[in-house]
Design a protein around this motif. Structure first.
Motif: not given
Length: 195
Positions: A185, A188-189, A191-192, A194-195
């Motif tokens: 990616h 920076k990931l 939360d959304k 990352y899911e």
């Protein structure tokens, strides 16, 4: 897929081992016909060769097991028949089926069949031609009655799939059961993401 590397497949190895060892454990006994039936011919010249020891290097179990492995993988089992000057059988020596070719000589006249012979590649790279009375040939299922069909070659797609499946499973679990891929990616990931 070859007869040799097919044995690396656990299912092929297990089936061949069970069948070869089961057949090898059955005693091979010579019989004599009598007026009222049959009886064991313990004094027959072939009895010790077939029942006890076909040659000085192998037991009867080892010989029959090796012959059965050849038959199950190549569809043919061969043994050279060693004889003395009188033609008495002295020993049976297993031959590698992958090194054997069953051939015919050129016929003397048109319309005749040539003589059958066995063309065997020796370990040193040379060849030895054997005539039928020098070879014990056990054929498996056959189209022509002369040479058996290789069960491995007849089922090479299924055996190849089993080999590929085992190789994939070994690599997958050898890698900690994690796929050998990763995602990248550009930032920076959250939360959304990352899911």
């Amino acid at each position: 897929v070859s007869e040799t590397n097919a044995m690396r497949t656990s299912a092929v190895f297990a089936c061949v081992r069970v069948l070869a060892e089961s057949m090898a454990s059955i005693p091979l006994i010579t019989y004599r016909q009598t007026k009222i039936g049959k009886e064991r011919a313990l004094d027959h010249k072939l009895y010790p060769i077939l029942h006890d020891r076909p040659n000085p290097e192998l037991t009867a179990f080892e010989f029959r097991s090796a012959m059965m492995v050849s038959l199950l993988l190549w569809g043919n089992a061969y043994a050279e028949i060693e004889t003395n000057a009188r033609g008495d059988v002295l020993a049976l020596w297993p031959l590698l089926p992958g090194m054997m070719e069953v051939m015919r000589t050129r016929p003397a006249r048109e319309g005749e069949r040539g003589q059958l012979y066995y063309h065997y590649q020796l370990p040193n790279g040379g060849y030895q031609d054997l005539v039928p009375y020098q070879v014990m040939h056990i054929r498996g299922l056959s189209f022509n009655g002369l040479v058996g069909l290789s069960p491995i070659q007849m089922a090479r797609q299924a055996v190849g799939l089993a080999m590929a499946t085992e190789e994939f499973g070994a690599r997958f679990f050898g890698n900690g059961a994690r796929p050998g891929v990763y995602l990248e990616h550009p930032g920076k990931l959250g939360d959304k993401a990352y899911e």
